[in-house]
Design an enzyme around this catalytic site. Structure first.
Site, short mmCIF file in Angstrom:
data_model
loop_
_atom_site.label_atom_id
_atom_site.label_comp_id
_atom_site.label_asym_id
_atom_site.label_seq_id
_atom_site.Cartn_x
_atom_site.Cartn_y
_atom_site.Cartn_z
N HIS A 1 0.84 -1.20 0.00
CA HIS A 1 0.00 0.00 0.00
C HIS A 1 0.87 1.24 0.00
CE1 HIS A 1 0.79 -0.46 4.30
NE2 HIS A 1 0.30 0.74 4.54
N HIS B 1 1.50 3.92 1.88
CA HIS B 1 2.08 4.70 2.99
C HIS B 1 3.60 4.74 2.91
CE1 HIS B 1 -1.79 4.20 5.61
NE2 HIS B 1 -1.88 5.20 4.76
N ASP C 1 6.00 4.64 5.02
CA ASP C 1 6.84 3.68 5.74
C ASP C 1 6.90 2.33 5.03
OD1 ASP C 1 4.08 3.45 6.67
OD2 ASP C 1 4.79 2.05 8.19
N HIS C 2 6.18 2.20 3.91
CA HIS C 2 6.20 0.97 3.11
C HIS C 2 6.81 1.19 1.72
CE1 HIS C 2 3.53 -1.28 5.93
NE2 HIS C 2 3.38 -0.04 6.33
N HIS D 1 -7.33 -0.69 5.72
CA HIS D 1 -6.29 0.25 6.18
C HIS D 1 -6.13 1.36 5.15
CE1 HIS D 1 -2.58 1.52 8.15
NE2 HIS D 1 -1.93 1.39 7.02
N HIS E 1 4.71 -4.57 10.96
CA HIS E 1 5.08 -3.84 12.18
C HIS E 1 5.19 -4.78 13.38
CE1 HIS E 1 4.54 0.37 10.76
NE2 HIS E 1 3.66 -0.18 9.93
FE FE Z 1 2.82 0.82 8.16
ZN ZN Z 2 0.16 1.72 6.52
#
Ligand code: FE
Ligand code: ZN
Length: 263
Positions: A60, A62, A64-65, A118, A175
């Site tokens: 996805h 975001h 942090d990905h 999410h 995570h």
């Molecule tokens: Fe994340």
């Molecule tokens: Zn995320």
């Protein structure tokens, strides 16, 4: 006709930021990476293990990905797989439900599951031969992702899709949230012995600095409240606490998610 045996592959957790795991799959020569939110730790592992990056897979949008994709592409020219319904810089192959991803260098095949909730376009990658699931921020060990874009009904259906996979499926989420998730799970279902046992086991892992991920679908079904929102004792607790007015599966799931948000 010849039989192709699966290569012996390793999955390495590459820690990043506070609590992210970037997943690196390799055979000692080539590597694929899932959700490289940061390039530096991936480049360090590739260098130390003398691996060549051959594919990037994204769940996805975001940061942090996906934050490391541009920098990784400066070092390696590789296909970048991502969800069809999200706009992510660098993606070369857009995927939707039922699509296959083949990484020939690793003799590795994934099927794509759409798991909105999410985010709206969120996908997961299942390697059926290995029994591996890379599910980003959808299903967590002991919990689930926050609903930034989707509805409770969407997330509940996405989690049900993952819960229907074989019990032995290894769940590689993105995570290390497990202990906080299990503290909440214990508030929801203190009478669950499998949950109490898991909490002790995961605490022991963290005390030794070990990852609690991957978990398995079987363990999640036994202990994760977000896969257990129709267990009578949970529904009764939600009602008794005044958290659930309308007794439907979606409302129970939404009540659990809302409770966790402020726990
Ligand atoms: Fe994340
Ligand atoms: Zn995320």
């Amino acid at each position: 006709m010849s039989t192709v045996f699966p290569k012996s592959l390793l999955v390495v957790a590459v820690p990043a930021f506070n609590d992210n795991y970037l997943w690196l799959i390799h055979d000692g020569h080539s590597a694929a990476v899932v959700d490289p939110g940061d390039a530096a730790p991936i480049l360090a592992v590739l260098a130390s293990l003398q691996l060549k990056l051959v594919a990037i897979l994204l769940t996805h949008h975001h940061n942090d990905h996906v934050g490391g994709v541009t920098q990784l592409l400066q070092h390696f020219t590789v296909p970048v797989y991502g969800p069809k319904n999200e706009i992510i810089t660098g993606v070369s192959h857009q995927l939707s439900e039922g699509d296959s991803v083949i990484v020939p260098e690793l003799a590795l095949q994934f099927s794509v599951l759409e798991v909105p909730g999410h985010t709206l376009g969120h996908i997961a990658y299942l390697a059926p031969q290995q029994g591996w699931l890379f599910c980003g921020d959808t299903l967590f060990a002991g919990g689930c992702g926050r609903l930034f874009e989707g509805t409770p009904a969407q997330m509940r259906a996405s989690l049900a899709k993952l819960a229907a996979l074989p019990d032995a499926t290894q769940v590689y989420c993105a995570h290390e949230y497990t202990l906080a998730n299990l503290r909440f799970a214990l508030a929801v279902e203190p009478e669950n012995p499998a949950l109490a046992l898991r909490f002790k086991q995961e605490q022991a892992k963290r005390a030794q600095g070990l990852a609690t991920v991957p978990s398995t679908i079987g363990l999640e079904k036994a202990t994760n409240p977000f896969l257990r929102d129709q267990i009578p004792v949970i529904v009764q607790r939600l009602i008794a606490d005044g958290r659930l007015q309308e007794n439907t599966p979606t409302a129970a799931f939404a009540a659990l998610r809302a409770w966790k948000n402020t726990f």
